[in-house]
Scaffold this motif. Structure first.
Motif, PDB file in Angstrom:
ATOM      1  N   UNK A 115       4.679   4.957   6.909  1.00 47.62           N
ATOM      2  CA  UNK A 115       4.408   3.526   6.924  1.00 47.62           C
ATOM      3  C   UNK A 115       5.551   2.725   6.328  1.00 47.62           C
ATOM      4  N   UNK A 116       6.367   3.373   5.496  1.00 49.05           N
ATOM      5  CA  UNK A 116       7.338   2.608   4.706  1.00 49.05           C
ATOM      6  C   UNK A 116       8.364   3.574   4.129  1.00 49.05           C
ATOM      7  N   UNK A 117       9.622   3.100   4.040  1.00 46.70           N
ATOM      8  CA  UNK A 117      10.681   3.862   3.374  1.00 46.70           C
ATOM      9  C   UNK A 117      11.542   2.906   2.567  1.00 46.70           C
ATOM     10  N   UNK A 118      11.989   3.380   1.407  1.00 45.23           N
ATOM     11  CA  UNK A 118      12.962   2.646   0.602  1.00 45.23           C
ATOM     12  C   UNK A 118      13.824   3.660  -0.120  1.00 45.23           C
TER      13      UNK A 118
ATOM     14  N   UNK B 215       8.988  -1.587  -8.080  1.00 46.39           N
ATOM     15  CA  UNK B 215       9.018  -2.867  -7.385  1.00 46.39           C
ATOM     16  C   UNK B 215       7.804  -2.967  -6.484  1.00 46.39           C
ATOM     17  N   UNK B 216       7.738  -4.026  -5.670  1.00 46.81           N
ATOM     18  CA  UNK B 216       6.567  -4.237  -4.818  1.00 46.81           C
ATOM     19  C   UNK B 216       7.012  -4.624  -3.413  1.00 46.81           C
ATOM     20  N   UNK B 217       6.234  -4.135  -2.434  1.00 42.58           N
ATOM     21  CA  UNK B 217       6.519  -4.401  -1.028  1.00 42.58           C
ATOM     22  C   UNK B 217       5.237  -4.817  -0.317  1.00 42.58           C
ATOM     23  N   UNK B 218       5.404  -5.633   0.733  1.00 43.52           N
ATOM     24  CA  UNK B 218       4.257  -5.964   1.589  1.00 43.52           C
ATOM     25  C   UNK B 218       4.234  -5.101   2.838  1.00 43.52           C
ATOM     26  N   UNK B 219       5.113  -4.094   2.871  1.00 42.09           N
ATOM     27  CA  UNK B 219       5.221  -3.203   4.022  1.00 42.09           C
ATOM     28  C   UNK B 219       6.284  -3.653   5.010  1.00 42.09           C
ATOM     29  N   UNK B 220       6.565  -4.963   5.045  1.00 43.13           N
ATOM     30  CA  UNK B 220       7.593  -5.512   5.923  1.00 43.13           C
ATOM     31  C   UNK B 220       8.894  -5.749   5.183  1.00 43.13           C
TER      32      UNK B 220
ATOM     33  N   UNK C  48       0.941  -4.874   4.895  1.00 45.12           N
ATOM     34  CA  UNK C  48      -0.153  -4.655   3.950  1.00 45.12           C
ATOM     35  C   UNK C  48      -0.789  -5.994   3.584  1.00 45.12           C
ATOM     36  N   UNK C  49      -2.110  -5.994   3.401  1.00 41.08           N
ATOM     37  CA  UNK C  49      -2.818  -7.219   3.010  1.00 41.08           C
ATOM     38  C   UNK C  49      -2.464  -7.635   1.600  1.00 41.08           C
ATOM     39  N   UNK C  50      -2.133  -6.675   0.756  1.00 40.66           N
ATOM     40  CA  UNK C  50      -1.677  -6.979  -0.604  1.00 40.66           C
ATOM     41  C   UNK C  50      -0.460  -6.124  -0.889  1.00 40.66           C
ATOM     42  N   UNK C  51       0.383  -6.600  -1.776  1.00 41.25           N
ATOM     43  CA  UNK C  51       1.623  -5.876  -2.048  1.00 41.25           C
ATOM     44  C   UNK C  51       1.323  -4.537  -2.705  1.00 41.25           C
ATOM     45  N   UNK C  52       2.183  -3.557  -2.449  1.00 39.82           N
ATOM     46  CA  UNK C  52       2.019  -2.212  -2.973  1.00 39.82           C
ATOM     47  C   UNK C  52       3.281  -1.816  -3.747  1.00 39.82           C
ATOM     48  N   UNK C  53       3.132  -0.970  -4.757  1.00 39.96           N
ATOM     49  CA  UNK C  53       4.292  -0.588  -5.563  1.00 39.96           C
ATOM     50  C   UNK C  53       5.179   0.428  -4.838  1.00 39.96           C
ATOM     51  N   UNK C  54       6.447   0.373  -5.138  1.00 40.68           N
ATOM     52  CA  UNK C  54       7.373   1.412  -4.690  1.00 40.68           C
ATOM     53  C   UNK C  54       8.291   1.756  -5.860  1.00 40.68           C
ATOM     54  N   UNK C  55       9.038   2.850  -5.730  1.00 37.67           N
ATOM     55  CA  UNK C  55       9.908   3.314  -6.815  1.00 37.67           C
ATOM     56  C   UNK C  55      11.331   3.454  -6.300  1.00 37.67           C
TER      57      UNK C  55
END
Length: 965
Positions: free
Chosen positions: A736-739, A41-46, A28-35
């Motif tokens: 796109x993403x898992x946590x 918290x925040x992730x950049x996708x990587x 992601x170009x900017x960090x995105x929130x996750x729960x």
């Protein structure tokens, strides 16, 4: 010891999994929130660039403000780096730039976000203001010292011991509009300094001066105080009014200023003292740009600035408008009117004045009264007619006048309209807001304030088409007439009429139905009427839809409520279906139309109309939903929901429990389906293939999970949860993403279920009692059956009819018992039929003694009459079902005829789960406020606890709740 080591290793692995690089990673170009664990918290996708430790966040440009334990901090939205830790009570980033204003307690500081530096000084206040187009936002920090910052980080005014203020100065602009410029003003013990709002450079300074409040007025000058006295300064720093007055107040918007000293009040304008400060009062009237008034003793003196003249009247004179003054001569005390220029308009010869500002009456010496012609914006004139008495008629525009025994009509705009005559009767019709004058010959005319009138026996035709007009007759309604001859076209009255189809057709409507005429006046609907619906929001509505060369609508066979789909073409009406439907609706669908024909049992037949032709038909539809932005139609049949094409061909075969289109604010869309076998959600592609198998417990638009993201385009538009994961989907349904969603069990508490009714319980009990009450018979609502079949099956149970009885048997029973009136043509269960049924349920009688209107009034008081609007296509039998059991619950209260229905986890439906879930609190947050739901296993565990509480108190809970109905 060995078991303890294993447990510790497992805990370490669980913690590492929550922090590890997620599967299905995207960048992601900017960090995105996750729960995770219901923290953010925040992730950049990587990678997870921050741990999930925050309670809230807000997106502010290139920054996130985050909240942890009630304190706020700032993250860089591009990298996730912490720019200031969450230690502040409040954070603001003006214009989303480089400066952040922070607060702890009552003290403010600022942070240069580029340098991560916090100001050493603390301030008592911090505010953001507009200064100019060059500086749309400036930050004012003020306390023992003051300073001014630009949001980009530049110091505009360095800290100093003093005060910073803003002054708005006005001047005439283009097209007569006022232009305002805001100036920056600093004040120290030595001087006041004014700064240019564009360059923020000093313009001038005034020794020992301070800025005085403007009182909310936008003045053309700075009002200042020097040595406790007030004065005015222009934008060049020159005193236009020396500071030697105890008060200076702007009057109106024409540049007048009232000045005051120990001697009294005076008036100043444009560098000239018009009246020295020696009067008890000075005044400028609302539209008096060329004059002013001074009061001294018992006299008011009116001055003209341009002519230099003045005149005096006794105190209490009435200013009218445009320079006209009504008052008393100081010597004779007689009333008259003068202009500010000194001209006498009405001689001062009238001994008395009566009335109010809306209508002044001058009274002659013989007692006769005349109306002063003083209409706004027109020259004031002396009365032109005299009477004994004047009576208002719904206002002051038209008044009834009497002279002896004679009566007439007078208009303030036009003067005497009807001279007083014996036998004339003037009255006000409050129902229609009309003034009616009946002459001595018995004829009646309606008069208007502009002097026009109309014979009420000859209504004025209103043109609809070249050949067709309508007239309105009070108390009767609207009649269609021939435009040329005035001869009637319609034999009966309508409620209204208007043109349609570009003037080719005329619709004339009454209560419940409408007629259709050609533009030439030919009636097309002798045997078939158009249904007309009414709602408070839309008024009366008749729907006609063009396609090809024809118009299409719902048609209703005369004398019945049975409808068909009809075509209007070539001056004739053609029924395209049988007259067997309860309702017909037409809905645009791209370059075609979707026709929904609802049968009496609530089911639908669907047709597609394209270029004037029916191109497809689909029958036995339970429900449908057309998504305008999608290429398919969602259709529910007995097996479930599927997607159909524009030619009504089935494109999916999933028989899904639910289909839903999810949308983000930025326009991304995703179609989800609910799989009945697994109870999980999957995703359909844009060509209606399975894009993702049923693997998710929830899927939501990301900006609804995180509304603080606003309407920006999101790199991960959708959020999913599984039994243990939180993740993102793109607009095609790809992960796109898992946590980890949970690394530990959340802290869950309950609002315990007791014998006291709670809001969600009360709401469900009122809307659908059958969900919570056992009425002693196997009542149910089978989703595989139509609403009609369910309703009549339950009525058959209520009346103890033989097993298998349905609509035909129930109607025969109700008619035989006298509950319904015999009607061989009855094919549907009308609203009045339902009211008669409920009258029997509640009162135990047939209601034969009531008229239809009395029955409707009774049902209205009971809350049984529903306003369904003009385009209602819901299942009225579902409404009947809920209302029936609501009334049955109230009617059987205290008789022991029902009991509370016990709940079981395996049998909970969605409404029961929702009711109990409102008692759950997760990490201090109400369940319905959670951004994503609890995993189903975790939720079921808590629901089971609540079910035990509920069943323990169900009987007492129901008893207490019924008392509140």
């Amino acid at each position: 010891m060995k078991k303890r080591i294993v447990a510790l290793c497992a805990a370490a692995a669980l913690s590492w999994n929550a922090w590890a690089v997620p599967g299905q990673a995207a960048s992601f170009a900017s960090i995105q929130p996750y729960i995770t664990d219901y923290k953010i918290g925040f992730t950049n996708g990587q990678a997870l660039v921050t741990k999930a430790v925050y309670d809230e966040f807000s997106k502010v440009g290139f920054y996130y403000t985050v909240v942890k334990n009630g304190k706020r901090g700032i993250l860089d939205a591009r990298t996730g780096k912490e720019l200031t830790p969450p230690i502040w009570d409040d954070v603001e980033i003006p214009e989303q730039k480089q400066i952040a204003v922070v607060r702890n307690g009552g003290w403010f500081q600022y942070i240069d976000l580029a340098k991560k530096s916090v100001s050493k000084s603390k301030y008592a206040g911090a505010h953001t203001f507009f200064l100019s187009q060059a500086y749309p936002s400036v930050i004012l920090m003020q306390g023992q010292t003051s300073m001014l910052l630009d949001p980009s980080g530049r110091t505009l005014i360095a800290p100093f011991a003093g005060k910073i203020e803003f002054a708005d100065l006005a001047k005439p602009g283009k097209n007569g509009e006022e232009e305002t410029t805001r100036y920056l003003v600093t004040t120290t013990a030595k001087q006041l300094t004014v700064y240019d709002p564009v360059t923020v450079k000093p313009m001038f300074s005034l020794p020992k001066a301070t800025l005085a409040p403007s009182g909310g007025n936008r003045m053309p000058y700075f009002k200042v105080i020097v040595g406790g006295k007030y004065g005015l300064v222009d934008v060049n720093g020159k005193y236009v009014l020396q500071p030697q007055y105890t008060s200076v107040q702007m009057m109106g918007s024409s540049g007048f200023f009232r000045v005051q000293n120990q001697k009294g009040s005076g008036l100043w304008k444009d560098g000239r003292m018009l009246a020295e400060p020696q009067y008890a009062e000075v005044r400028v009237e609302h539209d008096m740009a060329d004059g002013y008034v001074v009061l001294q003793g018992d006299l008011e003196t009116y001055h003209s600035i341009s002519s230099g003249t003045s005149f005096s009247l006794k105190k209490g004179a009435k200013y009218l408008h445009d320079g006209y003054v009504l008052g008393q001569d100081p010597t004779t005390s007689r009333y008259g009117v003068k202009r500010i220029s000194g001209e006498t308009v009405v001689p001062f010869e009238y001994p008395r004045l009566e009335g109010v500002p809306a209508m002044w009456l001058l009274v002659r010496s013989d007692g006769k009264k005349g109306i002063l012609r003083a209409a706004w914006g027109k020259p004031v004139k002396e009365p032109d007619a005299w009477f004994d008495a004047v009576t208002t008629l719904g206002g002051y525009d038209l008044v009834s006048v009497t002279d002896g025994s004679k009566t007439g009509l007078y208009s303030q705009q036009k003067g005497l309209l009807v001279p007083p005559q014996s036998g004339t009767i003037v009255r006000y019709d409050s129902k229609f807001g009309r003034v009616l004058v009946q002459g001595p010959d018995g004829s009646t005319r309606e008069y208007r304030p502009d002097g026009t009138s109309q014979d009420t026996a000859e209504p004025k035709p209103q043109r609809l088409t070249d050949a067709l007009s309508f007239i309105y007759k009070p108390g009767e309604g609207v009649f269609l007439v021939d435009t040329a001859s005035g001869k009637p076209i319609s034999s009966h009255a309508y409620q209204g009429a208007n043109v349609a189809a570009g003037g080719k057709l005329v619709v004339a409507f009454s209560a419940g139905e409408a007629d259709l005429y050609t533009a030439e006046g030919t009636l097309l609907t002798a045997d078939v009427k158009l249904p007309a619906t009414h709602s408070p929001q839309e008024g009366t509505t008749v729907t006609l839809f063009p396609s090809g060369e024809s118009m299409y609508a719902a048609g209703m066979k005369k004398g019945t409520q049975q409808q068909a789909f009809i075509r209007v073409a070539g001056g004739a009406i053609e029924a395209l279906t049988d007259f067997v439907y309860r309702s017909v609706s037409i809905q645009p669908w791209g370059d075609r139309q979707l026709i929904a024909l609802q049968r009496a049992d609530g089911s639908f037949d669907l047709e597609v109309l394209a270029s004037g032709q029916i191109t497809a038909r689909l029958e036995q539809v339970q429900n449908y939903r057309l998504e305008e932005s999608q290429s398919g139609l969602f259709v529910q049949k007995s097996g479930g929901w599927d997607v159909y094409s524009a030619d009504l061909k089935q494109m999916t075969s999933g028989s899904y429990g639910r289909l839903e289109v999810l949308s983000t604010y930025s326009g991304a869309k995703l179609v989800t389906y609910w799989d009945k076998k697994t109870g999980l959600l999957g995703v359909l592609s844009k060509d209606w293939r399975t894009a993702a198998p049923p693997a998710y417990e929830s899927i939501k638009p990301m900006d609804q999970v995180f509304p603080m993201l606003g309407v920006e385009q999101l790199p991960a538009p959708f959020v999913f949860t599984t039994k243990d994961k939180f993740g993102y989907l793109d607009a095609n349904g790809a992960e796109l993403f898992r946590a980890a969603l949970l690394t530990k069990r959340p802290t869950v508490t309950y609002q315990n279920v007791t014998a006291q009714p709670f809001p969600a319980y009360q709401q469900l009990l009122q809307s659908d009692p059958l969900k919570l009450v056992d009425f002693g018979k196997p009542y149910k609502w089978d989703r595989e059956l139509s609403g009609e079949a369910n309703f009549f099956a339950n009525l058959a149970l209520y009346f103890d009819l033989p097993t298998g009885s349905g609509k035909r048997e129930v109607l025969a029973f109700l008619t035989g018992k006298g509950i319904l009136q015999p009607d061989p043509a009855r094919t549907d269960f009308a609203g009045t039929d339902f009211y008669a049924l409920m009258h029997n349920v509640v009162q135990g009688t047939s209601g034969k003694s009531l008229t239809e209107q009395q029955l409707v009034d009774w049902a209205t008081k009971r809350g049984l009459v529903r306003e369904r609007g003009g385009h209602y296509q819901g299942d009225i039998y579902a409404d009947y079902h809920q209302l029936f059991f609501q009334e049955l619950l109230k009617a059987q209260a205290g008789k022991g005829s029902y009991k509370a229905k016990p709940l079981a986890l395996s049998a909970l439906d969605e409404s029961q789960r929702s009711m109990l879930s409102t008692r759950i609190i997760v990490n201090g947050r109400a369940f319905e406020q959670l951004p994503v739901p609890l995993p189903s296993v975790e939720l079921d565990r808590h629901l089971n606890t609540l079910i035990q509480q509920y069943n323990k108190h169900a009987a007492s809970l129901l008893q207490a709740a019924v008392k509140q109905l």
